[in-house]
Scaffold this active site. Sequence first.
Site, short mmCIF file in Angstrom:
data_model
loop_
_atom_site.label_atom_id
_atom_site.label_comp_id
_atom_site.label_asym_id
_atom_site.label_seq_id
_atom_site.Cartn_x
_atom_site.Cartn_y
_atom_site.Cartn_z
N ASP A 93 38.95 37.16 41.03
CA ASP A 93 39.29 38.44 40.43
C ASP A 93 39.64 38.34 38.95
OD1 ASP A 93 41.62 37.03 40.82
OD2 ASP A 93 42.82 38.78 41.35
N GLU A 94 39.19 37.28 38.29
CA GLU A 94 39.63 37.05 36.92
C GLU A 94 38.56 36.30 36.14
OE1 GLU A 94 43.34 34.64 34.76
OE2 GLU A 94 43.12 34.65 36.94
N ASP B 8 41.13 41.14 34.38
CA ASP B 8 41.94 40.80 35.55
C ASP B 8 41.99 42.03 36.46
OD1 ASP B 8 43.56 39.46 37.27
OD2 ASP B 8 45.32 39.41 35.98
#
Length: 430
Positions: free
Chosen positions: A135-136, A22
């Site tokens: 973003d993960e 993350d």
Amino acid sequence: MSGDLGSLGADATPDQVVCHVDMDCFYAACERLREPALAGQPLVVGMGYESAETHGAVATASYEAREFGVESAMAISEALERLPRKVEAARDPDLDVEEAGFYRPVDLDYYDEVGAEVKAILRDAADVVREVSIDEAYLDVTDRVAWEEVEAFVRDLKERIGEEVGVVASVGVAPTMSAAKIASDYDKPDGLVVVEPGDVREFLAPLDVAEIHNVGPVTARRLRDMGVETAGDLAAADPERVRDEFGERGLAVRRYARGEDPREVTPVGEPKSLSRESAFTEATEDTERKREKVRALAADVADRAQREGALYRTIGIKVVTPPYDVNTRAESLPGPVDDPDLLESTALALLEEFADDRVRKLGVRVSKLDFAESDQASLAGFEGQSSGAAGDATTDGESAVASADDGADGSDGRDASDSPDGQRSLREYE
């Protein structure tokens, strides 16, 4: 299933090493990449926000900005009350420059570019990668590293992301997806937490019940009303009582609290929709400017659909009017097509409803995608056919900031604003 109806048993959890990666305050981190002077400064990235304006909502706030009470999903106007702009503080003797920050509008195309660099590293590091958002991602590194070596492996991965891309990742490692997700949030920013097999339930036990996978704010409140405050409380709760209150979903979250999670890391399937958006520097009523924008967006979407081999059955537009009201319109086709001209003409026709409106942002979207290698539907007679679009069209009227539902993507079912990272998703339109 064991005698405990709320338990799946020890064999239900796959023998896997799962990493949840993350990125910390990713939008703010991207802005700092191109403006290094912003490093260490309070920084707010606004959704629906343009420079020097007071409209829009906070997409993410750097940790420095959060110290002033700025939170994700907060109105920019409220954020400015807590954290004035540096430039304004420098001009106003009543404001303290040290108590001010910087504001930047969202640039999703740029963030996508940075995110792609990170994802390339992740795909190189793991055999299986499940991308959850820009973003993960989850990684299955079972065949790459043993538990005894996983901490060093992840530390090297974090360093590689930092050196090659220039952004910071927090990583959680666990034998289950749900525990890995919680572990990545546990020690932000720049966190690295490893929860080995056999330790999951003990790790989860003291955490607030809201941290458990698929427990949103409403469910958390109802659990607290039952006297269930922590994951340990939930793990030990009477399964009959939990099922009576929440049904089978309640038993599922109880299992997560017990460290039981049968899901394996699998790549995400084909996208459900494709879209592009673009904002005007200032809201405009100019009809031709709006039409030009839609033409360009439609061409981009059509090109992407062709590159990905996607046919589409629904064409839609998104129109954002001041201050940040989101309106969507869509028209359904008789069958899946790949027709850039039709995409453009349909999007322009849907735009007509907003011909006289001031518009801040426009988007074009295709959905109900079909990746099958079959002939596309005939459009004979389509131009004179009514698809019922007027009756089906909807006006969202809400901010594009919305909570995430739990789903196959591995999201945790909590509002983004409840996450320690606090970054809002910009993918609602996707």
